[in-house]
Design a protein around this motif. Structure first.
Motif, mmCIF file in Angstrom:
data_model
loop_
_atom_site.group_PDB
_atom_site.id
_atom_site.type_symbol
_atom_site.label_atom_id
_atom_site.label_comp_id
_atom_site.label_asym_id
_atom_site.label_seq_id
_atom_site.Cartn_x
_atom_site.Cartn_y
_atom_site.Cartn_z
ATOM 1 N N ARG A 30 20.768 -68.844 -63.171
ATOM 2 C CA ARG A 30 21.389 -68.123 -62.059
ATOM 3 C C ARG A 30 21.836 -66.727 -62.496
ATOM 4 O O ARG A 30 21.608 -65.735 -61.799
ATOM 5 N N LEU A 31 22.445 -66.640 -63.680
ATOM 6 C CA LEU A 31 22.912 -65.341 -64.173
ATOM 7 C C LEU A 31 21.739 -64.412 -64.477
ATOM 8 O O LEU A 31 21.780 -63.221 -64.145
ATOM 9 N N GLU A 32 20.697 -64.943 -65.093
ATOM 10 C CA GLU A 32 19.513 -64.124 -65.387
ATOM 11 C C GLU A 32 18.838 -63.648 -64.105
ATOM 12 O O GLU A 32 18.367 -62.516 -64.027
ATOM 13 N N TRP A 37 17.715 -59.168 -60.419
ATOM 14 C CA TRP A 37 17.855 -58.565 -59.084
ATOM 15 C C TRP A 37 18.578 -57.223 -59.170
ATOM 16 O O TRP A 37 18.149 -56.237 -58.576
ATOM 17 N N LEU A 38 19.666 -57.180 -59.934
ATOM 18 C CA LEU A 38 20.422 -55.931 -60.062
ATOM 19 C C LEU A 38 19.624 -54.860 -60.797
ATOM 20 O O LEU A 38 19.678 -53.684 -60.440
ATOM 21 N N ALA A 75 28.245 -58.027 -70.338
ATOM 22 C CA ALA A 75 28.042 -56.612 -70.673
ATOM 23 C C ALA A 75 26.832 -56.051 -69.910
ATOM 24 O O ALA A 75 26.886 -54.928 -69.403
ATOM 25 N N ARG A 76 25.776 -56.823 -69.807
ATOM 26 C CA ARG A 76 24.598 -56.381 -69.042
ATOM 27 C C ARG A 76 24.945 -56.217 -67.568
ATOM 28 O O ARG A 76 24.531 -55.248 -66.916
ATOM 29 N N PHE A 77 25.693 -57.186 -67.036
ATOM 30 C CA PHE A 77 26.098 -57.126 -65.634
ATOM 31 C C PHE A 77 26.965 -55.894 -65.388
ATOM 32 O O PHE A 77 26.757 -55.156 -64.420
#
Length: 96
Positions: A30-32, A37-38, A75-77
């Protein structure tokens, strides 16, 4: 689909909050997917900024469940959110 429930009466928080391999994989996926998407979004993808706040809260909660790998995903988010917030015009950002 079978999900095991944590022992709510466990004395050890680590044992109570331990994820099964299936749960860990579901959260990671889900996070990936959210990050993918972002990363492909060219502009801030939410009409209502409150939706972005909800997404950020959800993402942060999930990264906290993953332990050591969580901060890397967070951090990526955070980097993507900073990039997307920069695409908003100042007047939109002020109105919220």
């Amino acid at each position: 689909m079978s999900c095991s429930q944590a022992d709510l009466f466990a004395q050890d928080n680590a044992k109570r909050n331990k994820l099964s391999d299936t749960q860990r994989l579901m959260i990671q996926s889900r996070l990936e997917a959210t990050l993918a998407w972002l990363e492909t979004a060219e502009a801030f993808p939410w009409r209502n900024p409150l939706d972005a706040v909800h997404e950020e809260n959800r993402f942060q909660r999930d990264t906290e469940k993953l332990g050591d790998e969580g901060p890397l995903l967070w951090a990526r988010f955070d980097e993507e959110m900073n990039r997307l917030h920069a695409t908003r015009s100042p007047s939109v950002a002020l109105r919220g």
